[in-house]
Motif scaffolding. Structure first.
Motif, PDB file in Angstrom:
ATOM      1  N   UNK A  57     -60.370  33.134  -3.304  1.00 20.35           N
ATOM      2  CA  UNK A  57     -61.410  33.920  -4.304  1.00 20.35           C
ATOM      3  C   UNK A  57     -60.578  35.308  -4.349  1.00 20.35           C
ATOM      4  N   UNK A  58     -60.729  35.832  -5.601  1.00 19.90           N
ATOM      5  CA  UNK A  58     -60.508  37.163  -5.824  1.00 19.90           C
ATOM      6  C   UNK A  58     -61.569  38.257  -6.178  1.00 19.90           C
ATOM      7  N   UNK A  59     -61.316  39.337  -5.533  1.00 21.23           N
ATOM      8  CA  UNK A  59     -62.557  40.442  -5.716  1.00 21.23           C
ATOM      9  C   UNK A  59     -62.008  41.643  -6.531  1.00 21.23           C
ATOM     10  N   UNK A  60     -62.629  41.616  -7.833  1.00 20.09           N
ATOM     11  CA  UNK A  60     -61.891  42.466  -8.750  1.00 20.09           C
ATOM     12  C   UNK A  60     -62.731  44.057  -8.479  1.00 20.09           C
ATOM     13  N   UNK A  61     -63.483  43.959  -7.344  1.00 17.63           N
ATOM     14  CA  UNK A  61     -64.242  45.234  -6.918  1.00 17.63           C
ATOM     15  C   UNK A  61     -63.203  45.966  -5.951  1.00 17.63           C
ATOM     16  N   UNK A  62     -62.919  45.229  -4.875  1.00 16.58           N
ATOM     17  CA  UNK A  62     -62.160  45.682  -3.677  1.00 16.58           C
ATOM     18  C   UNK A  62     -60.639  45.334  -3.971  1.00 16.58           C
ATOM     19  N   UNK A  63     -60.284  44.860  -5.161  1.00 15.43           N
ATOM     20  CA  UNK A  63     -58.986  44.259  -5.595  1.00 15.43           C
ATOM     21  C   UNK A  63     -58.060  43.600  -4.408  1.00 15.43           C
ATOM     22  N   UNK A  64     -58.697  42.417  -3.937  1.00  9.95           N
ATOM     23  CA  UNK A  64     -58.232  41.764  -2.805  1.00  9.95           C
ATOM     24  C   UNK A  64     -58.302  40.399  -3.340  1.00  9.95           C
ATOM     25  N   UNK A  65     -57.323  39.679  -2.794  1.00 11.53           N
ATOM     26  CA  UNK A  65     -57.073  38.184  -3.069  1.00 11.53           C
ATOM     27  C   UNK A  65     -56.781  37.487  -1.627  1.00 11.53           C
ATOM     28  N   UNK A  66     -57.981  36.476  -1.420  1.00  7.43           N
ATOM     29  CA  UNK A  66     -57.554  35.860   0.038  1.00  7.43           C
ATOM     30  C   UNK A  66     -56.504  34.654  -0.401  1.00  7.43           C
ATOM     31  N   UNK A  67     -55.872  34.628   0.850  1.00  9.09           N
ATOM     32  CA  UNK A  67     -54.605  33.574   0.760  1.00  9.09           C
ATOM     33  C   UNK A  67     -54.552  32.791   1.939  1.00  9.09           C
ATOM     34  N   UNK A  68     -53.810  31.848   1.927  1.00 10.67           N
ATOM     35  CA  UNK A  68     -53.813  30.730   2.960  1.00 10.67           C
ATOM     36  C   UNK A  68     -52.088  30.422   3.054  1.00 10.67           C
ATOM     37  N   UNK A  69     -51.523  29.995   3.973  1.00  7.79           N
ATOM     38  CA  UNK A  69     -50.371  29.668   4.071  1.00  7.79           C
ATOM     39  C   UNK A  69     -50.206  28.051   3.866  1.00  7.79           C
ATOM     40  N   UNK A  70     -49.397  27.777   2.993  1.00  8.03           N
ATOM     41  CA  UNK A  70     -49.381  26.236   2.724  1.00  8.03           C
ATOM     42  C   UNK A  70     -47.872  25.675   3.426  1.00  8.03           C
ATOM     43  N   UNK A  71     -46.752  26.403   3.198  1.00  2.73           N
ATOM     44  CA  UNK A  71     -45.637  25.896   3.560  1.00  2.73           C
ATOM     45  C   UNK A  71     -44.614  27.140   3.712  1.00  2.73           C
ATOM     46  N   UNK A  72     -43.921  27.227   4.661  1.00  5.26           N
ATOM     47  CA  UNK A  72     -42.782  28.240   5.148  1.00  5.26           C
ATOM     48  C   UNK A  72     -41.459  27.692   4.938  1.00  5.26           C
ATOM     49  N   UNK A  73     -40.803  28.521   3.949  1.00  2.00           N
ATOM     50  CA  UNK A  73     -39.401  28.053   3.714  1.00  2.00           C
ATOM     51  C   UNK A  73     -38.471  28.924   4.616  1.00  2.00           C
ATOM     52  N   UNK A  74     -38.225  28.434   6.004  1.00  2.00           N
ATOM     53  CA  UNK A  74     -37.429  29.075   6.904  1.00  2.00           C
ATOM     54  C   UNK A  74     -36.063  29.341   6.477  1.00  2.00           C
ATOM     55  N   UNK A  75     -35.438  30.480   6.352  1.00  2.00           N
ATOM     56  CA  UNK A  75     -34.169  30.742   6.301  1.00  2.00           C
ATOM     57  C   UNK A  75     -33.664  30.712   4.687  1.00  2.00           C
ATOM     58  N   UNK A  76     -34.847  30.199   3.678  1.00  2.00           N
ATOM     59  CA  UNK A  76     -34.456  29.938   2.515  1.00  2.00           C
ATOM     60  C   UNK A  76     -34.533  30.992   1.415  1.00  2.00           C
ATOM     61  N   UNK A  77     -33.729  31.656   0.599  1.00  2.00           N
ATOM     62  CA  UNK A  77     -33.931  32.364  -0.438  1.00  2.00           C
ATOM     63  C   UNK A  77     -34.355  33.943  -0.063  1.00  2.00           C
ATOM     64  N   UNK A  78     -33.524  34.501   1.182  1.00  2.00           N
ATOM     65  CA  UNK A  78     -33.769  35.846   1.756  1.00  2.00           C
ATOM     66  C   UNK A  78     -33.808  36.843   0.619  1.00  2.00           C
ATOM     67  N   UNK A  79     -34.222  37.769   0.670  1.00  2.00           N
ATOM     68  CA  UNK A  79     -33.916  38.841  -0.515  1.00  2.00           C
ATOM     69  C   UNK A  79     -32.433  39.576  -0.134  1.00  2.00           C
ATOM     70  N   UNK A  80     -31.960  40.094  -1.328  1.00  2.00           N
ATOM     71  CA  UNK A  80     -30.775  40.608  -1.082  1.00  2.00           C
ATOM     72  C   UNK A  80     -30.528  41.957  -0.079  1.00  2.00           C
ATOM     73  N   UNK A  81     -29.618  41.916   0.375  1.00  2.00           N
ATOM     74  CA  UNK A  81     -29.695  43.077   1.387  1.00  2.00           C
ATOM     75  C   UNK A  81     -30.006  44.505   0.943  1.00  2.00           C
ATOM     76  N   UNK A  82     -29.615  44.806  -0.315  1.00  4.44           N
ATOM     77  CA  UNK A  82     -29.875  46.279  -0.784  1.00  4.44           C
ATOM     78  C   UNK A  82     -31.463  46.297  -1.166  1.00  4.44           C
ATOM     79  N   UNK A  83     -31.942  45.152  -1.362  1.00  4.98           N
ATOM     80  CA  UNK A  83     -33.276  45.154  -1.672  1.00  4.98           C
ATOM     81  C   UNK A  83     -34.285  45.210  -0.368  1.00  4.98           C
ATOM     82  N   UNK A  84     -33.844  44.582   0.913  1.00  6.65           N
ATOM     83  CA  UNK A  84     -34.354  44.589   2.008  1.00  6.65           C
ATOM     84  C   UNK A  84     -34.126  45.875   2.711  1.00  6.65           C
ATOM     85  N   UNK A  85     -33.178  46.630   2.683  1.00  9.46           N
ATOM     86  CA  UNK A  85     -32.832  48.024   2.964  1.00  9.46           C
ATOM     87  C   UNK A  85     -33.440  49.071   2.029  1.00  9.46           C
ATOM     88  N   UNK A  86     -33.792  48.789   0.884  1.00  2.43           N
ATOM     89  CA  UNK A  86     -34.445  49.488  -0.090  1.00  2.43           C
ATOM     90  C   UNK A  86     -35.865  50.091   0.327  1.00  2.43           C
TER      91      UNK A  86
END
Length: 700
Positions: A57-86
């Protein structure tokens, strides 16, 4: 604000799954939208980890959205180093942390206040915080109770304040005269008359499109419903023929009266034959008048009436109304008729039943023909309930009817008196159809026919927009004075995103084909579906209520047709598409509307149509797919086509499409989409001009 629109995007696109990247401490950033939120399950996840989240559910008053983890892709698609350190991720995460910290701080303050209140008011300020400790405390306490010169000064200030406020309350403050709404017309009713006079009446009783100095017998006064408008009045052939006929009747009446007198005299003077006696005259009460005496009395009465009539002036008086001619009478009358028509079609209801009552609305119309008045360059809408009906629902719906029926275009000239404005406005409203390609469009010819039929002066042309510059093209057209435009392939989805306000039909279709400017906003509508329904029911005389409909395709054309088809209350609508999942997704969006109108929905692939038995067949088959554009035949089983079945193709051309040719061989009744094109154009014309044209002459 950015978080709000991100949440709106999630709801609008009906997305329940999104990819995201872990920042740190459970904060994640979505891949498709600039939104950062916290997921407690990912508090231990390493930075840069890609995850698939299920959105709740999304709450447009508190501007929040509830999330649940479906799958974790370990070690895949890491952010570029400059973006991680930015700093970007830290800043976004900091916003989330700041919001959480602010909420925690607010809770701590509230808890501390509750504890302090429970312990009693005397403990609120600490003695150490307001005074030094030790022997100085009693001295300070006595100083606080000192009633010296400072107290007297405070008392004088309070008295002075009371006096100043009393003087100010006695002063009347009124708005400057410049803010008052100036009315450019006298407070008289507006009617239409079917005659005019050369002179302006001294004391007009109404306003009309022409001057009319009333006369004749004023007993009847003016009619409550005016006669139809007539721009010019003169003694034509019909009036002259009526005058000659009246003169002939008068001459015939005089001739008969003369014959009657001569016959009566001959009867009196005729001698009696030998042995013949005159018959006794019949008696009438005690007067015993003879028939000849009665005839003489009637002759004298008729003669007096003829003499009185002959003395009257020989002029034809159509009305006793004294009307002052104004330019905007016909505009007011058109606005009145639009409000009445809108009120009839959308009659006020409460709990599904019509509601009745009487109320008075005061409507301000400015010089540009808009509802409201101008202030500082802005139009301020003004629809006021001067006398309530006593039912708030009726009052609210009456105001909504007036607001919905307001004119889409300004009058031919600014609303002012004839003396103030004597130069006609020769500008013509411009409309276009936007597409790529657009040279084949028949819309200019159709709207030109509508313009001639309704008398609405407009200019309609084709406008080809570059594939990557639709928005820039139409904004430039509107900036140059354009009033509205139609949208064709391939820009209907872009038009949906461009619109500031959408009609329910456009929202349901997810695409727009008709747009116009109103109150500075771009309005969007989808008239394809209503055009399809009107062509089938009105032009082809096939009622859709209770019928079984097969809709081929699940693209934009099919989406635009779904809601109008459901509103016709068919028994069942089957949506078949090459990709069964796309058909199911489309049907899912109309489940609520189908339940409201008690319509059964079914979706599947084209290969599943063979499973439909003859008893489960279709009465109407509508091809909304792109097969006809590609010259292909959709795989419709032969047993679904036959006698009594209407095969309808939204495409049109000089020759029947492949689908229509095949359906005709199977014995089905066929029709292309030309009628749909004309009917959707008529609905667009109504959105722009407030006048619904007759499509029959255009289709003939």
């Amino acid at each position: 604000m950015e978080r709000y629109w991100c949440l709106r995007w999630i709801k609008q696109e009906n997305r329940n799954k999104l990819m995201a990247t872990v920042l740190k401490d459970g904060a994640v950033r979505f891949a498709e939208i600039p939104l950062v939120t916290r997921v407690p399950e990912l508090a231990q996840a390493s930075r840069g980890t890609q995850v698939l989240l299920e959105l709740g559910a999304t709450d447009e008053i508190s501007l929040e959205v509830s999330c649940r983890v479906l799958e974790i892709f370990a070690g895949e698609g890491e952010l570029p180093e400059e973006e991680l350190e930015g700093d970007a991720g830290d800043e976004e995460m900091a916003e989330v942390s700041a919001e959480a910290a602010a909420e925690a701080a607010a809770e701590d303050v509230a808890e501390q206040a509750a504890e302090d209140g429970a312990e009693g008011a005397p403990q609120a300020p600490s003695a150490d915080a307001v005074a030094p400790s030790g022997d100085d405390a009693p001295a300070d306490a006595s100083a606080a109770r000192d009633t010296g010169p400072g107290t007297a000064t405070l008392a004088k200030a309070l008295v002075l304040s009371v006096v100043v406020h009393a003087v100010l309350l006695m002063v009347r403050i009124a708005a400057p005269e410049v803010f008052e709404i100036k009315r450019s017309d006298p407070q008289l009713d507006v009617v239409l008359v079917n005659s005019k006079s050369a002179e302006k009446p001294r004391n007009p009783t109404v306003l009309a499109q022409a001057n009319l100095d009333g006369g004749g017998d004023h007993d009847a006064q003016r009619a409550t419903t005016p006669l139809p408008a007539q721009t010019e009045s003169k003694d034509g052939d019909l009036i002259k023929l009526t005058q000659r006929r009246l003169e002939q009747l008068e001459e015939e009446q005089r001739r008969l009266m003369t014959q009657s007198r001569e016959a009566a005299q001959s009867v009196r003077s005729q001698p009696l034959k030998p042995g013949e006696q005159r018959a006794d005259a019949p008696t009438r009460g005690q007067d015993e008048r003879t028939s000849t005496d009665e005839m003489a009395r009637l002759e004298a009465e008729i003669g007096r009436n003829l003499e009185h009539y002959a003395k009257r002036p020989k002029r034809m008086q159509l009305t006793a109304t004294s009307a002052q001619g104004v330019d905007y009478a016909q505009y007011y009358d058109r606005l009145r008729r639009k409000i009445e028509a809108r009120g009839t079609s959308d009659f006020p209801q409460k709990n599904g039943k019509p509601i009745y009552g009487q109320l008075i609305l005061v409507i301000n119309v400015n010089r540009q023909g808009k509802l409201g008045y101008n202030r500082d360059g802005y139009n301020i809408e003004s629809i006021d309930v001067a006398k309530s009906s006593g039912d708030p629902a009726l009052d609210r719906q009456a105001v909504a009817i007036v607001r919905a029926a307001r004119a889409r275009r300004p009058p031919a000239r600014p609303l002012m008196t004839a003396e103030q404005n004597s130069t006609p406005d020769t500008t013509i409203d411009r409309y276009v159809v936007v597409g790529n390609p657009v040279s084949h469009s028949r819309s200019p010819a159709i709207h030109a026919a509508f313009s001639r039929q309704t008398g609405e002066a407009l200019q309609y042309e084709r406008l080809e927009a570059p594939l990557d510059a639709f928005a820039d093209t139409v904004r430039r057209f509107l900036a140059e004075g354009g009033h509205g435009f139609n949208v064709t392939t391939p820009f209907k989805l872009e038009a949906y995103d461009l619109a500031d306000r959408l009609t329910p039909r456009a929202e349901a279709a997810g695409a727009v084909n008709t747009m116009w400017i109103e109150d500075g906003l771009i309005h969007g509508d989808n008239t394809d579906g209503i055009g399809l329904v009107r062509d089938i029911q009105d032009n082809l005389d096939v009622l859709l209520e209770g019928r079984r409909i097969l809709l081929l395709g699940a693209g934009g054309a099919a989406m635009g047709a779904m809601l109008p088809l459901i509103e016709c209350r068919p028994a069942r609508i089957v949506v078949a598409n090459r990709t069964a999942q796309k058909a199911s997704d489309m049907v899912e969006q109309f489940v609520e509307a189908a339940d409201q109108y008690n319509v059964e929905l079914w979706a599947g692939g084209l290969d599943a149509l063979g499973a439909l038995s003859d008893d489960e067949g279709c009465d109407v088959i509508i091809n909304a797919s792109a097969s006809s554009l590609q010259g292909e035949l959709p795989p419709v089983p032969d047993h679904l086509l036959g006698q009594g079945v209407l095969a309808y193709d939204m495409m049109y051309g000089a020759k029947p499409t492949v689908f229509l040719a095949y359906a005709a061989k199977c014995g089905a009744t066929t029709s292309d989409g030309l009628g749909m094109l004309v009917e959707q154009a008529a609905e667009a014309f109504y959105n722009w001009r407030g006048v619904r044209p007759n499509t029959a002459p255009v289709l003939a």
